[in-house]
Design an enzyme around this catalytic site. Sequence first.
Site, mmCIF file in Angstrom:
data_model
loop_
_atom_site.group_PDB
_atom_site.id
_atom_site.type_symbol
_atom_site.label_atom_id
_atom_site.label_comp_id
_atom_site.label_asym_id
_atom_site.label_seq_id
_atom_site.Cartn_x
_atom_site.Cartn_y
_atom_site.Cartn_z
ATOM 1 C CB ALA A 238 -0.838 0.213 1.249
ATOM 2 C CB ALA A 239 3.795 2.525 2.085
ATOM 3 N N PRO A 240 3.317 4.443 -0.616
ATOM 4 C CG PRO A 240 3.425 6.147 -1.877
ATOM 5 C CD PRO A 240 3.755 4.916 -1.855
ATOM 6 N N GLY A 241 0.535 5.368 -0.609
ATOM 7 C CA GLY A 241 -1.022 5.623 -0.050
ATOM 8 C C GLY A 241 -1.747 6.104 -1.003
ATOM 9 C CG ASN A 242 -0.840 9.289 -3.786
ATOM 10 O OD1 ASN A 242 -1.019 9.825 -2.817
ATOM 11 N ND2 ASN A 242 -0.353 9.683 -4.855
ATOM 12 N NE ARG A 274 7.269 1.259 1.065
ATOM 13 C CZ ARG A 274 7.123 1.867 0.046
ATOM 14 N NH1 ARG A 274 7.859 2.824 -0.556
ATOM 15 N NH2 ARG A 274 6.202 1.713 -0.976
ATOM 16 C CB CYS A 377 4.686 2.352 -12.117
ATOM 17 S SG CYS A 377 5.936 1.964 -11.074
#
Length: 588
Positions: A238-242, A274, A377
Site C-alpha cells: 500500500a505505501a505511500p498510499g495514493n 513506509r 508502473c
Amino acid sequence: MGGRSRASPGGGRGRGANRSYDSPYASAGRLVGSHISTGKGLKSLAFGPSSDGTPVSKASYAIAAKTIQHLPDIEGALDLPASVGGDGGGTLRDAILGKGSRDVGLSYVLLYETMYGTGRLRAGGAAARAIRPHAPRLRDAAPTANAPAPVIRFPRYVRANALRTDASAAAGLLGGSGTVYADALVPDLLVMEPGTDLHGHPSAESGHVVLQDKSSCFSALALAGGEGAAFDAIDACAAPGNKTVHLAALLGGRGGGGKEPVPVVYAFDRDGARAEILRKRVKQFVPSGARATASVEVIHGDFLKSDPADSSFAKVRGILLDPSCSGSGIVNQPGRTPGREETGQKERLEKLSGFQLVALKHAMSFPQCEKIVYSTCSLHGEENEAVVAAALGEHNDALNDGEEKWRLTSPRCLRGWSRRGRSGVAAKGGGEGLSSEETLCLVRADPFEGDQTNGFFVAYLEREVAGGSEPDVTAVPIAIPEGLEVYDGQFNSKLPQKSHKEAKSPLSTSGGDLDKNKTERVGDVQLKEAQSGQANRTKDAPPVAKAAKKAAKKKEWKIKQRIAREVRQKKKKSAAPDKKKSAQSVSK
C-alpha cells in the site's frame, strides 16, 4: 594532505573532512553515484526508503537531477578522444575517470557543471583537478555529444478526494493556480497546465485533493469504479498510499454508513517506515468518525505471510496488488532518464518478477475474493504479461474439478482507454503466454507512444462462478463535473512535440517481441462506441443552471472556510507549547 581524504565510489565520506563535501556538489555527487550504481530513482534515493538519512538541500537535489538528465550527453563526451587530433592519449574517460578522484558521482556532477554550468569549479578536489585541463574540450563537445536527454512532460493531474469534497468544488479551490479541466476517463480527476506546482497548496495539505498521476488512478478504478454494492478490500503493497485512499474513496461512494458498516480497506506494508508514512496519509485524506463513508486499517506486516482464512478478511471481495517493480514507466520525475538501460537489468527483472508472481498467486488463494487488480508502473513484459500468464496457468492448473478458476476481464471503467496488452510475451518460466483475446483485456499506458501519463499496466481478474453469467463489459458512464470543460489536449502546445517520438523506450527484449506494433488496441467498433458515448455525454450536457452555480460557489466557500479554520487550529496547537514554556519560565 593534511586531514583530507577521498570518497568511496558510492559517494560516502572518507576519514577526513574534505571541504568539497560542505558544498551542494558533494551531496549531489552522493546521489548521482548511488543512482549510477543502483539504477534507483533520485526521489527514492533522496527522500524515500533508499535514503541514507542524510539531509538533502534543494540545491543539491536540483544539481543531481540536472546531472542525471544529461548523463547520455556526458557519456558521449567522455568517449571522445582526449586530444583534438585523436592520435593516442586515449579518451576523455581515461583521462578524467581513470585517474583523479575515485568518487564517480562527484566527477559526473562536476562534468555537468563544466559542460552546461558556469564551468568554474571552485571545489571538488582531485575530481576537479582531473577535469580542469579538459574543460575547453568538454565545453566544445557539449553541443555535439549525444542528443540532449528527451524531456517528457505531461499535464499536472490532481484527483479530487471524494471523501472530503467533489470535483467541482476542488476545481474552485485550485482555480487560483491556473485553468482546470475535467479528465474524460477518470472520475474526479482534474487536469492543469504542465509544471503547475501544487506542493504545499492548502487544498492538498488539508486532504481535499491528491497529487496523483492519471495512470496511477487506473488500479483502484478498475477494482472498485462504477456502481454496485460496497465491499471490503485489501491493498497488498500500500505505501505511500495514493492508491489506498483512492480505493477507499471509490468504495465509500458505493454505500455504507448509517446502520451498515462502512467498507474497510486493509492496507499492508512490511516496512515500518513506509507503514508510518501510510498512516499519516490515511489520517490526512480519510475522514473518521461520523463523516466516515469508508475506513482504512493499516497493517504493518508482509502480505505474503497473511492468512487467507483469517476471519478478519471474511468480507474481502477485492484485492489490489501493486507490488514493487522496476518503475521503468515513470519518466517525468526528476532524476529519471528516459531510455537509460538500468544496471543489472536482466537480473533485477528476474528477481522482481519472481516476487510479483508469488504475490499474485497468494492473492488468488483468498477464498472469498472475487476480483483482483494486478498493476505495475513498468513497461517490461517480464513484469506484466509474463507474470499474469504464469499466475493464471499455475493456479488454474492446480485446481481440482469443480473449483473456481480465475480469468482475465476487461475493466468496465477503462473501456474508453485504447492501449491494450502486448502479445507475443511468454509466461514467466517459459510457458505459454496469453492469447490475443486475453491481451485485449489488459490495459497499458506508454509515454513513449504519446500517452500523456506515465507508463502503467493493469490486469483485472475475476473468479469464475459455476453457473454464473458472462462478465459485463459495457462501458461505465462518466459524469462530467458541473461547470468544468473536458480536457481534450488544450495543453498540447505547452508539451514538447518531439519528446515522445525521439525518446527511446527502455524495454528489454527478453520478454518477447516488443515491437510497438505488437501493442494491441481495443477493436474499432468497441472503441468508437465508448468514444461516441463520451462525446455525446459532453455534447448533450445541459448548461449549468444559475442555482447550481450558486450552490457550487457556496460549497466552495464553505470548504475554504473549513481549510482556513483547520490551519488556524494547527497554528494554535503549535503555539500552545511555547506559551506554556514561557509561562513556566515567568513563574520560576
